[in-house]
Design a protein around this motif. Structure first.
Motif, mmCIF file in Angstrom:
data_model
loop_
_atom_site.group_PDB
_atom_site.id
_atom_site.type_symbol
_atom_site.label_atom_id
_atom_site.label_comp_id
_atom_site.label_asym_id
_atom_site.label_seq_id
_atom_site.Cartn_x
_atom_site.Cartn_y
_atom_site.Cartn_z
ATOM 1 N N ILE A 145 11.722 22.281 4.498
ATOM 2 C CA ILE A 145 12.272 22.608 2.932
ATOM 3 C C ILE A 145 12.761 23.968 2.589
ATOM 4 C CG2 ILE A 145 10.694 23.513 0.465
ATOM 5 C CD1 ILE A 145 8.668 21.249 1.018
ATOM 6 N N TYR A 149 16.267 24.341 1.630
ATOM 7 C CA TYR A 149 16.279 25.220 1.070
ATOM 8 C C TYR A 149 17.804 25.848 0.861
ATOM 9 C CZ TYR A 149 15.891 28.858 -2.344
ATOM 10 O OH TYR A 149 15.540 29.860 -2.988
ATOM 11 N N LEU A 156 19.203 22.943 -1.383
ATOM 12 C CA LEU A 156 18.365 22.238 -2.701
ATOM 13 C C LEU A 156 18.422 23.512 -3.531
ATOM 14 C CD1 LEU A 156 15.647 20.618 -0.899
ATOM 15 C CD2 LEU A 156 17.749 19.677 -1.839
ATOM 16 N N ASN A 157 18.952 24.535 -2.849
ATOM 17 C CA ASN A 157 18.403 25.941 -4.469
ATOM 18 C C ASN A 157 19.700 25.636 -5.449
ATOM 19 O OD1 ASN A 157 17.123 27.714 -5.862
ATOM 20 N ND2 ASN A 157 18.180 29.444 -4.730
ATOM 21 N N LEU A 161 16.981 22.773 -7.370
ATOM 22 C CA LEU A 161 15.357 22.523 -7.036
ATOM 23 C C LEU A 161 14.765 23.145 -5.842
ATOM 24 C CD1 LEU A 161 16.287 18.854 -5.506
ATOM 25 C CD2 LEU A 161 15.143 19.532 -6.997
ATOM 26 N N GLY A 162 15.008 24.483 -6.254
ATOM 27 C CA GLY A 162 14.743 25.720 -5.453
ATOM 28 C C GLY A 162 13.203 26.072 -5.845
ATOM 29 N N CYS A 165 11.779 23.583 -4.033
ATOM 30 C CA CYS A 165 10.999 23.495 -2.697
ATOM 31 C C CYS A 165 10.324 24.659 -2.590
ATOM 32 C CB CYS A 165 12.542 23.751 -2.235
ATOM 33 S SG CYS A 165 13.779 22.984 -2.884
ATOM 34 N N GLY A 169 6.875 24.641 -0.612
ATOM 35 C CA GLY A 169 6.721 24.850 0.324
ATOM 36 C C GLY A 169 4.755 25.646 0.769
ATOM 37 N N THR A 201 5.804 31.017 -7.113
ATOM 38 C CA THR A 201 7.340 29.956 -7.581
ATOM 39 C C THR A 201 8.323 30.866 -8.453
ATOM 40 O OG1 THR A 201 6.765 27.538 -6.944
ATOM 41 C CG2 THR A 201 8.663 28.237 -8.808
ATOM 42 N N HIS A 222 20.696 27.016 -9.341
ATOM 43 C CA HIS A 222 19.556 26.936 -10.170
ATOM 44 C C HIS A 222 19.437 26.731 -10.995
ATOM 45 C CE1 HIS A 222 20.408 31.504 -10.709
ATOM 46 N NE2 HIS A 222 20.006 31.983 -9.437
#
Length: 316
Positions: A145, A149, A156-157, A161-162, A165, A169, A201, A222
């Motif tokens: 992750i 990221y 991913l961000n 999906l940030g 993650c 994490g 988050t 994002h």
């Protein structure tokens, strides 16, 4: 708001100080607190507590977070988002500026990040051998992750999906800290760690408002970049609500001790940050105080919840 000075090569003549500062040590307290919650869960459940293993777990969490910070700077330098970020609120957004200000080269930053990750992997395998083999999956998930990221091809961000993650994490840190003591999985650290993971988050979420223009230009799409500002600001409020409702539900269901309601003293900080974001989302340079309140809320929640679990040992 007066912002701290950004790093310069003249300010970091000592190479050791330079590399240490590049990890953004002030922000590693987020992992320290996630680990503390996991250890507090284990203590609360009356497990035989191994202090040396607890300290090693804390160190691993800090090293992993440091590696993620450095690699995120490296990949954000590659995609150009930090270089073109003129709306940043240093030191909270826009990266560490070590690459952009010539303190470290791209190669030095990359090498530091991967060395830190390699140290975490090696030490994690050692810890797994003295705990239980399933710890491998927690560590692997956390390292993946942290790398995926911002690293291609996953980024991913940039795919929205940030937030997931970050929540996963930091929850993995809490679960891993408990696992080392328990030598197995349990529902308790997942349940207790989720509100804190959600509040962390929200630090990512609010930090994306000052970075929104640069991130959009660099293709970091994002949710704050994908949504209109007036819509995106409500995402922060939703995450706050989920965090505190989850805490209340756990206490009501007897999954956390009544004393865990102490963590609600962090709610006014979250509420204050929410009000500032709702008011100034379109003027992100005015969000410095809201970011500070977000940090205060997550740290206060984590500290109070940990204290409640420690003091309520053996009770629910």
């Amino acid at each position: 708001m007066t912002q701290p000075m950004e790093p310069t090569l003249a300010a970091f003549q000592n190479p050791l100080a330079r590399y240490f500062a590049a990890t953004r040590p002030a922000f590693l307290t987020a992992s320290l607190m996630a680990c503390t919650i996991g250890l507090a869960v284990a203590w609360h459940d009356g497990l035989a507590f191994d202090v040396p293993f607890a300290l090693i777990t804390l160190l691993l969490a800090l090293l992993a977070h440091a590696g993620v910070n450095v690699l995120n700077d490296y990949y954000d330098a590659l995609n150009g988002t930090d270089a073109q970020n003129t709306g940043r609120i240093f030191p909270f957004t826009g990266g560490s500026r070590f690459i952009q200000n010539g303190v470290l080269t791209l190669a030095q930053t990359r090498n530091l990040g991967f060395v830190l990750m390699a140290c975490v992997a090696a030490a994690g395998l050692w810890l797994m051998a003295r705990s239980a083999s399933q710890l491998f999956y927690v560590g692997l998930a956390g390292l993946f992750i942290g790398w995926a990221y911002s690293a291609p091809p996953f980024r991913l961000n940039s795919r929205g999906l940030g937030e997931l993650c970050v929540a996963a994490g930091f929850l993995a840190i809490t679960v891993g800290a408990d696992f080392v003591q328990r030598k197995g999985f349990a529902a308790a650290p997942f349940a207790a760690g989720l509100p804190y993971a959600l509040l962390v988050t929200n630090l990512l979420y609010i930090n994306q408002f000052p970075d929104r223009v640069a991130d959009t230009a660099a293709g970091k799409l994002h949710w704050v970049a994908r949504l209109e500002v007036r819509q995106a600001r409500w995402g922060y409020v939703l995450i706050v609500a989920l965090a505190y409702i989850w805490l209340l539900a756990l206490v009501a269901l007897g999954r956390l001790p009544l004393l865990a309601l102490l963590a609600l003293f962090a709610l006014p900080l979250s509420a204050g940050a929410s009000r500032l974001l709702l008011r100034h989302a379109a003027q992100p340079q005015q969000l410095g105080d809201a970011i500070k309140l977000t940090i205060g809320a997550m740290m206060a929640h984590g500290a109070l919840l940990s204290l409640a679990l420690i003091l309520s040992k053996g009770n629910t």
